[in-house]
Scaffold this motif. Sequence first.
Motif, PDB file in Angstrom:
ATOM      1  N   UNK A 145      10.125 -85.718   7.912  1.00  0.00           N
ATOM      2  CA  UNK A 145      11.032 -85.247   8.956  1.00  0.00           C
ATOM      3  C   UNK A 145      10.270 -84.316   9.886  1.00  0.00           C
ATOM      4  N   UNK A 146      10.565 -84.395  11.182  1.00  0.00           N
ATOM      5  CA  UNK A 146      10.054 -83.383  12.114  1.00  0.00           C
ATOM      6  C   UNK A 146      11.222 -82.810  12.922  1.00  0.00           C
ATOM      7  N   UNK A 147      11.090 -81.551  13.296  1.00  0.00           N
ATOM      8  CA  UNK A 147      12.134 -80.887  14.063  1.00  0.00           C
ATOM      9  C   UNK A 147      11.571 -80.137  15.259  1.00  0.00           C
ATOM     10  N   UNK A 148      11.094 -80.853  16.277  1.00  0.00           N
ATOM     11  CA  UNK A 148      10.506 -80.177  17.435  1.00  0.00           C
ATOM     12  C   UNK A 148      11.528 -79.720  18.478  1.00  0.00           C
ATOM     13  N   UNK A 149      12.778 -80.053  18.265  1.00  0.00           N
ATOM     14  CA  UNK A 149      13.793 -79.910  19.306  1.00  0.00           C
ATOM     15  C   UNK A 149      13.874 -78.511  19.916  1.00  0.00           C
ATOM     16  N   UNK A 150      13.617 -78.458  21.216  1.00  0.00           N
ATOM     17  CA  UNK A 150      13.761 -77.234  22.026  1.00  0.00           C
ATOM     18  C   UNK A 150      12.911 -76.067  21.525  1.00  0.00           C
ATOM     19  N   UNK A 151      11.874 -76.353  20.762  1.00  0.00           N
ATOM     20  CA  UNK A 151      11.055 -75.277  20.202  1.00  0.00           C
ATOM     21  C   UNK A 151      10.250 -74.569  21.287  1.00  0.00           C
ATOM     22  N   UNK A 152       9.815 -73.361  20.942  1.00  0.00           N
ATOM     23  CA  UNK A 152       9.117 -72.504  21.904  1.00  0.00           C
ATOM     24  C   UNK A 152       7.844 -73.133  22.437  1.00  0.00           C
ATOM     25  N   UNK A 153       7.122 -73.864  21.601  1.00  0.00           N
ATOM     26  CA  UNK A 153       5.857 -74.450  22.061  1.00  0.00           C
ATOM     27  C   UNK A 153       6.085 -75.424  23.212  1.00  0.00           C
ATOM     28  N   UNK A 154       7.225 -76.099  23.222  1.00  0.00           N
ATOM     29  CA  UNK A 154       7.555 -76.989  24.333  1.00  0.00           C
ATOM     30  C   UNK A 154       7.769 -76.184  25.608  1.00  0.00           C
ATOM     31  N   UNK A 169      11.305 -82.522  27.168  1.00  0.00           N
ATOM     32  CA  UNK A 169      10.080 -82.296  26.380  1.00  0.00           C
ATOM     33  C   UNK A 169      10.311 -82.659  24.918  1.00  0.00           C
ATOM     34  N   UNK A 170      11.515 -82.401  24.435  1.00  0.00           N
ATOM     35  CA  UNK A 170      11.853 -82.782  23.062  1.00  0.00           C
ATOM     36  C   UNK A 170      11.759 -84.292  22.885  1.00  0.00           C
ATOM     37  N   UNK A 171      12.312 -85.032  23.845  1.00  0.00           N
ATOM     38  CA  UNK A 171      12.269 -86.503  23.775  1.00  0.00           C
ATOM     39  C   UNK A 171      10.819 -86.990  23.726  1.00  0.00           C
ATOM     40  N   UNK A 172       9.962 -86.369  24.527  1.00  0.00           N
ATOM     41  CA  UNK A 172       8.550 -86.754  24.531  1.00  0.00           C
ATOM     42  C   UNK A 172       7.914 -86.484  23.170  1.00  0.00           C
ATOM     43  N   UNK A 173       8.226 -85.359  22.562  1.00  0.00           N
ATOM     44  CA  UNK A 173       7.635 -85.019  21.267  1.00  0.00           C
ATOM     45  C   UNK A 173       8.169 -85.924  20.160  1.00  0.00           C
ATOM     46  N   UNK A 174       9.447 -86.255  20.225  1.00  0.00           N
ATOM     47  CA  UNK A 174      10.023 -87.185  19.246  1.00  0.00           C
ATOM     48  C   UNK A 174       9.377 -88.562  19.392  1.00  0.00           C
ATOM     49  N   UNK A 184      10.071 -90.574   9.727  1.00  0.00           N
ATOM     50  CA  UNK A 184      11.251 -91.401   9.491  1.00  0.00           C
ATOM     51  C   UNK A 184      12.542 -90.717   9.933  1.00  0.00           C
ATOM     52  N   UNK A 185      12.509 -89.385  10.048  1.00  0.00           N
ATOM     53  CA  UNK A 185      13.714 -88.618  10.369  1.00  0.00           C
ATOM     54  C   UNK A 185      13.356 -87.576  11.420  1.00  0.00           C
ATOM     55  N   UNK A 186      14.205 -87.428  12.436  1.00  0.00           N
ATOM     56  CA  UNK A 186      14.022 -86.365  13.426  1.00  0.00           C
ATOM     57  C   UNK A 186      15.288 -85.515  13.474  1.00  0.00           C
ATOM     58  N   UNK A 187      15.094 -84.227  13.650  1.00  0.00           N
ATOM     59  CA  UNK A 187      16.221 -83.295  13.757  1.00  0.00           C
ATOM     60  C   UNK A 187      16.250 -82.758  15.184  1.00  0.00           C
ATOM     61  N   UNK A 188      17.342 -83.020  15.903  1.00  0.00           N
ATOM     62  CA  UNK A 188      17.401 -82.683  17.322  1.00  0.00           C
ATOM     63  C   UNK A 188      18.769 -82.118  17.691  1.00  0.00           C
ATOM     64  N   UNK A 189      18.824 -81.469  18.864  1.00  0.00           N
ATOM     65  CA  UNK A 189      20.093 -80.998  19.415  1.00  0.00           C
ATOM     66  C   UNK A 189      20.789 -82.104  20.207  1.00  0.00           C
ATOM     67  N   UNK A 190      20.031 -82.755  21.084  1.00  0.00           N
ATOM     68  CA  UNK A 190      20.564 -83.805  21.954  1.00  0.00           C
ATOM     69  C   UNK A 190      20.403 -85.150  21.246  1.00  0.00           C
ATOM     70  N   UNK A 195      18.082 -90.484  20.229  1.00  0.00           N
ATOM     71  CA  UNK A 195      18.341 -91.727  19.504  1.00  0.00           C
ATOM     72  C   UNK A 195      17.852 -92.924  20.306  1.00  0.00           C
ATOM     73  N   UNK A 196      18.102 -92.895  21.616  1.00  0.00           N
ATOM     74  CA  UNK A 196      17.613 -93.976  22.480  1.00  0.00           C
ATOM     75  C   UNK A 196      16.088 -94.057  22.436  1.00  0.00           C
ATOM     76  N   UNK A 197      15.430 -92.899  22.476  1.00  0.00           N
ATOM     77  CA  UNK A 197      13.968 -92.873  22.418  1.00  0.00           C
ATOM     78  C   UNK A 197      13.470 -93.427  21.088  1.00  0.00           C
ATOM     79  N   UNK A 198      14.122 -93.042  19.990  1.00  0.00           N
ATOM     80  CA  UNK A 198      13.711 -93.513  18.673  1.00  0.00           C
ATOM     81  C   UNK A 198      13.917 -95.021  18.531  1.00  0.00           C
ATOM     82  N   UNK A 199      15.020 -95.530  19.082  1.00  0.00           N
ATOM     83  CA  UNK A 199      15.274 -96.975  19.030  1.00  0.00           C
ATOM     84  C   UNK A 199      14.188 -97.747  19.777  1.00  0.00           C
ATOM     85  N   UNK A 200      13.780 -97.229  20.940  1.00  0.00           N
ATOM     86  CA  UNK A 200      12.730 -97.882  21.697  1.00  0.00           C
ATOM     87  C   UNK A 200      11.413 -97.869  20.928  1.00  0.00           C
ATOM     88  N   UNK A 201      11.109 -96.722  20.308  1.00  0.00           N
ATOM     89  CA  UNK A 201       9.884 -96.613  19.509  1.00  0.00           C
ATOM     90  C   UNK A 201       9.913 -97.614  18.351  1.00  0.00           C
TER      91      UNK A 201
END
Length: 206
Positions: A145-154, A169-174, A184-190, A195-201
Amino acid sequence: MSMPEVEGKLISVDTFYSKVASEAVSKGAHLINDVSAGQLDSYMFKVMADLDVPYVAMHIRGDPSTMQNSENLKYDNVCKEISSELYSRVREAEMSGIPAWRIIIDPGIGFSKKTEDNLDILMGRPDIREEIATRSLAISHASMLIGPSRKRFLGEICSLPSSAERDHATIASVTAGVLGGAVKIVRVHNVKDNLDAAKLCDAILK
């Protein structure tokens, strides 16, 4: 749970306290996310072993109040050291009775990491899995799992001081994480846009 909003959804509770984890599961939580991987409550692994829910073990050094101090930010090889430290925590979780198939590993983006460390994690997730595989093939197959959503580094990279402005920026990192093939798992706010980005990937990787 009696709230109609949660029907058909999985509820994850973030806690590093075993009593909170036990109570949350008794009230209907489906997953426990422990940012300390059992380091901040010596009873966590034993309690989780008796709870029939997945357990997220996240990499961190120190605790939330000390994780960004200079000592906890020292890495020679961030992915290799995360692998070693996560492995030791997950191995202890297994020895305490938590089945390997119920453990999800999280490299801890934003926790005890500098901006460049977070980028290394996004690009080096397969390295993390391969390094763990040298110690345990079973643990290396745990879902990541990764959780980059809205993090400070972005915000630092994109000059976005407000966390609410970091969804693109979150979508790009996901996207980077999923295309790397290890996540296999992403934790996000939006949820919708990511989800659309993950489906495309997923479609690209098929």
